[in-house]
Design an enzyme around this catalytic site. Structure first.
Site, PDB file in Angstrom:
ATOM      1  N   ALA A   1      23.055  28.245  -8.506  1.00 29.64           N
ATOM      2  CA  ALA A   1      22.488  28.337  -7.467  1.00 29.64           C
ATOM      3  C   ALA A   1      23.088  27.386  -6.465  1.00 29.64           C
ATOM      4  O   ALA A   1      23.269  25.861  -6.795  1.00 29.64           O
ATOM      5  CB  ALA A   1      20.963  27.124  -7.493  1.00 29.64           C
TER       6      ALA A   1
ATOM      7  N   SER B   1      23.926  17.951  -5.438  1.00 29.39           N
ATOM      8  CA  SER B   1      23.895  19.024  -6.695  1.00 29.39           C
ATOM      9  C   SER B   1      22.625  19.341  -7.113  1.00 29.39           C
ATOM     10  O   SER B   1      21.335  18.942  -6.364  1.00 29.39           O
ATOM     11  CB  SER B   1      24.459  18.964  -8.053  1.00 29.39           C
ATOM     12  N   ASN B   2      22.058  19.945  -7.677  1.00 24.40           N
ATOM     13  CA  ASN B   2      20.828  20.434  -8.189  1.00 24.40           C
ATOM     14  C   ASN B   2      20.478  21.165  -9.129  1.00 24.40           C
ATOM     15  O   ASN B   2      21.458  20.616 -10.037  1.00 24.40           O
ATOM     16  CB  ASN B   2      19.991  21.497  -7.915  1.00 24.40           C
ATOM     17  N   ARG B   3      19.311  20.849  -9.711  1.00 25.89           N
ATOM     18  CA  ARG B   3      18.537  21.394 -10.710  1.00 25.89           C
ATOM     19  C   ARG B   3      19.060  22.233 -11.761  1.00 25.89           C
ATOM     20  O   ARG B   3      18.823  22.847 -12.847  1.00 25.89           O
ATOM     21  CB  ARG B   3      16.895  21.022 -11.383  1.00 25.89           C
ATOM     22  N   SER B   4      19.692  23.029 -10.713  1.00 21.74           N
ATOM     23  CA  SER B   4      19.900  24.402 -12.274  1.00 21.74           C
ATOM     24  C   SER B   4      20.615  24.251 -13.512  1.00 21.74           C
ATOM     25  O   SER B   4      21.767  23.627 -13.611  1.00 21.74           O
ATOM     26  CB  SER B   4      21.221  25.593 -11.220  1.00 21.74           C
TER      27      SER B   4
END
Ligand code: CTP
Length: 362
Positions: free
Chosen positions: A237, A170-173
């Protein structure tokens, strides 16, 4: 303040805290026409909290105190924000009173769910949060927005691409920018659908939310809503890569470290190009760490956008997780606007002004 309200807080406290005059009386010297004057001056009347008793009295047209008399004398929009015990809310008489109040043109919010008064457990009956009430007031007062009645899709948050049943990429959004945009568009009277991945903040309760997990699911939901959408704002994102296969069982610690092979995901914005409604306005974001403007312009072209909102992931106070953002907005014809650092809620309104300008030109 009604008599009931004054059982909880004294008018002097209320006046001191708000810095506003507090009206309580319908009768008495000097008060004879207060209900007419107050009703005439109001752009909107909000009754918060609205008790079961108050809604019942208003629904039946009683006018035996200042507030109910004001309602009958008013020509403005009127909003009731219920707060009561869950069994009182569920009572057939309350249901009838709410239906009657709505048929008279009063806007009655659904109460929130959650903990009620001490010892009374949890259920529908809680007063909705101030953000939601403010949003509702904004929508009631909105009269001239170009977004009124337009269908707007906003995406927010991070997708999660599974590695095995317990792990994902995943990512930090955080979803803050997308949620702020959805709320602001709704407040302007738009018919908003928010499509989220994973978000770190409470979701708005005033508008429909579709929750998705992976890029594939998000792409599917966007695809379903797209043919009728006047505006698409891709603030999410989505992951660019996902594991080429998901392990059926949790990957165990073994002697060798597993290698995860990745494959590209679908680009949601690109996949919508041939399926967009004619004259719709499409907004994308570009999160960059390098040569921002050049890359953003390329995205604008390759994804066929009307506006691209560029932010630098490494700039303090901008991008992931924080409440503020500093962006550059680039339009189709290359026009470029460098905005100041501001809150994501203020930025949402500014971006929607741009979207309205685009819509006006079509
Ligand atoms: N986007 C999308 N589908 C993806 C990835 C991104 O629709 N699979 C959208 C984002 O929501 C954003 C825009 O495309 O509005 C640009 O996203 P960004 O991550 O900045 O760029 P990418 O196209 O992913 O390119 P790169 O990672 O190489 O910068």
């Amino acid at each position: 303040m009604t008599r009931g309200a004054r059982e909880f807080i004294g008018p002097i406290t209320f006046e001191a805290v708000t810095g506003r005059p507090v009206h309580t009386e319908i009768f008495g010297p000097g008060h004879a026409l207060d209900h007419i004057r107050l009703a005439r001056e109001a752009n909107v009347i909000v009754v918060a909290p609205a008790t079961a008793d108050f809604i019942g009295r208003a629904a039946h047209g009683l006018a035996d105190d200042l507030l109910t008399a004001c309602l009958l004398a008013a020509t403005s929009k009127i909003l009731f924000v219920p707060a009561m015990n869950d069994r009182m809310w569920a009572h057939a008489q309350t249901e009838r009173n709410v239906a009657q109040a709505r048929s008279l043109g009063y806007e009655v919010l659904e109460p929130a769910e959650g903990p009620l008064a001490v010892g009374e457990g949890s259920g529908p009956g809680r007063m909705p949060e101030p953000e939601e009430i403010m949003s509702q007031i904004g929508r009631l007062l909105e009269s001239k927005s170009g977004l009124k009645g337009k269908k707007v899709i906003v995406t927010a948050g991070a997708t999660r691409e599974p590695i095995d049943p317990v792990r994902f990429i995943s990512n930090r959004s955080s979803g803050k920018m997308g949620v702020a945009l959805a709320r602001a568009a709704w407040r302007r009277g738009a018919d908003v659908t928010l499509i989220t991945g994973h978000v770190d903040i409470p979701l708005p309760s005033e508008l429909p939310v579709i929750k998705t997990d992976t890029v594939q699911e998000m792409a599917h939901s966007v695809g379903e809503e797209l043919p009728t959408a006047d505006v698409l704002i891709m603030a999410a994102a989505p992951a660019d890569f996902r594991p080429s296969s998901e392990a059926g069982e949790k990957i165990k610690k073994g002697r060798s470290t597993p290698k995860i092979e990745l494959e590209p995901t679908e680009d949601i914005l690109k996949s919508t190009i041939s399926r967009r409604k004619k004259n719709s306005v499409i907004v994308g974001f570009a999160l960059e760490t390098g040569d921002g403007v050049k890359n953003a312009k390329e995205k604008l072209k390759s994804k066929s956008l009307d506006l691209v909102v560029l932010n630098d992931a490494r700039e303090p106070g901008a991008g992931f997780g924080v409440d503020t953002n500093r962006v550059t907005v680039i339009g189709r014809n290359g026009e470029q606007e460098d905005l100041q650092l501001m809150s994501k809620t203020d930025l949402a309104d500014l971006l929607l002004d741009r979207v309205e300008e685009e819509l006006r030109g079509r």
